[in-house]
Design an enzyme around this catalytic site. Sequence first.
Site, mmCIF file in Angstrom:
data_model
loop_
_atom_site.group_PDB
_atom_site.id
_atom_site.type_symbol
_atom_site.label_atom_id
_atom_site.label_comp_id
_atom_site.label_asym_id
_atom_site.label_seq_id
_atom_site.Cartn_x
_atom_site.Cartn_y
_atom_site.Cartn_z
ATOM 1 N N GLU A 134 0.869 -1.180 0.000
ATOM 2 C CA GLU A 134 0.000 0.000 0.000
ATOM 3 C C GLU A 134 0.900 1.223 0.000
ATOM 4 O OE1 GLU A 134 -2.686 -0.158 3.317
ATOM 5 O OE2 GLU A 134 -3.573 -2.067 2.659
ATOM 6 N N ALA A 137 2.552 0.951 3.143
ATOM 7 C CA ALA A 137 2.889 -0.404 3.599
ATOM 8 C C ALA A 137 3.571 -1.156 2.468
ATOM 9 C CB ALA A 137 1.634 -1.145 4.070
ATOM 10 N N SER A 139 7.795 -1.864 2.444
ATOM 11 C CA SER A 139 8.705 -2.552 3.359
ATOM 12 C C SER A 139 8.035 -2.741 4.716
ATOM 13 C CB SER A 139 9.981 -1.733 3.541
ATOM 14 O OG SER A 139 10.779 -1.827 2.383
ATOM 15 N N ARG A 276 33.743 -10.535 -30.985
ATOM 16 C CA ARG A 276 34.096 -9.120 -31.153
ATOM 17 C C ARG A 276 35.614 -8.925 -31.003
ATOM 18 N NH1 ARG A 276 33.272 -3.974 -32.926
ATOM 19 N NH2 ARG A 276 33.793 -2.428 -31.335
ATOM 20 N N GLY A 348 29.693 0.207 -26.414
ATOM 21 C CA GLY A 348 28.600 1.025 -26.951
ATOM 22 C C GLY A 348 27.403 0.179 -27.361
ATOM 23 N N GLU A 371 9.409 -7.629 -3.180
ATOM 24 C CA GLU A 371 9.299 -8.812 -2.297
ATOM 25 C C GLU A 371 10.385 -8.832 -1.215
ATOM 26 O OE1 GLU A 371 7.941 -12.530 -3.917
ATOM 27 O OE2 GLU A 371 7.425 -11.519 -5.773
ATOM 28 N N SER A 374 16.649 -5.235 -0.303
ATOM 29 C CA SER A 374 17.872 -5.827 0.256
ATOM 30 C C SER A 374 18.013 -5.502 1.741
ATOM 31 C CB SER A 374 19.095 -5.309 -0.496
ATOM 32 O OG SER A 374 19.070 -5.775 -1.827
#
Length: 395
Positions: A134, A137, A139, A276, A348, A371, A374
């Site tokens: 929310e 709400a 963390s 490359r 690049g 979810e 860290s």
Amino acid sequence: MGANDSYGMIPFTEEHRLLRETVRKYANDKLAPRAIELDQQKQFPHEAVKEMGELGLLGAYFPEEYGGSGMDFVTFIIGMEEINRVCGNTGITYTAHTSLCMAPIADLGTEEQKKKYLPPLASGEHIGCFGLSEPEAGSDAGNCKTTAIRDGDHYVVNGAKQWITNAREARTMVATVKTDPSQGRSRGISALIVDMQTPGVSVPKVEDKLGLRGSSTGQVFLDNVHVPAENLLGEENTGFGTFMQTLEGGRVGIGAMALGLAQGAFERSVAYMKERKTFDKLLAQHQALQFALADMATEIEAARLLVYRAAFMKAAGQPFGKEAAMAKLYASEVAMRATEMAIQIHGGYGYTVEYEVERIWRDAKLCTIGEGASEILRMVIARQILGRATKGEAG
Ligand code: COS
């Protein structure tokens, strides 16, 4: 996938191996060609949801009697790794649908609830979402402000949910609601199954995001929504612990997502270094890049071991909350380092859409936030190690 890499060191069954081959082929054939377009056009992966339903992936670890495939949680994690290896938009849609919406219904639902809600979610006919976050709400998940007041045979629900993955497309939402507002934070919370077609439910806004631009992340408003009392999931006022447990499973899913994204960026880097040339030498001949690739490979293998350790523990019915937090924390931070290095290796070209590593880097960032950011995961891990001492109690 040889015997000497971590795939060979993890105790996968024959069923797991077959599933990985099937999902890898599906992801390479069907998801990879669409991945750039989904991101660029901000298209929800409708086709993939249908296909994953047909392949039995959406209901991978739920019983066959409810439309599932009757496999174990590890198979879901294998699917997550393989899908995210090529397309994070499909991956995030998958984990929100399966590990956050279907899982609590399968774990806590009554027979009637499971029979009614799981089969259409397993087939992909309905899409699921998880209504926990929310505006105040995220963390701080215990700070739920959405109320559900019992009135006869239904609840009247009012509030707003935010950052809801699959919000615009979902038919079924498993939501946290405060059923007893007199109780303090984290208490008096319940889980409700909300049919998103009920009058009063709206999705006024879908976010414009850094990455995962094909996935819809929306606000959900609930305005005097009448939800039948029979849609209560589990016991009234005990929903917070339930949601925390749902998130533990979800965190292994996000760990696998981060792992798949990192693996995808790594494989592209290996291929690029072999083709490359700079200074008349292949990139593969430059030691600085060899070292960078070696670090990527080492960290990805370590992340893989953590992710599958947590997955096997959950599948075996062991407590796995700390291991899930460790797996997600480490894998998501590895994914950030690996995807950034992949861009650097591509130079690049890595900064352009065509080489895809810039998209993977943008997508991976979500894994350090959603979810359980860290910082929250470090809290969860420390609390499990230190116990009540983190609340100032000696002992
Ligand atoms: N399983 C079961 N119960 C749990 C639990 C778990 N994993 N984690 C917490 N609980 C219980 C606690 O035991 C406690 O119960 P009592 O009050 O009966 O002792 C209650 O829930 C409150 O727990 P706690 O005091 O730890 O709550 P806090 O508010 O201090 O912290 C954190 C909880 C921060 C860990 C939690 O809010 C969290 O994980 N936040 C991140 C949420 C998140 O991932 N949001 C993103 C959603 S994206 S879908």
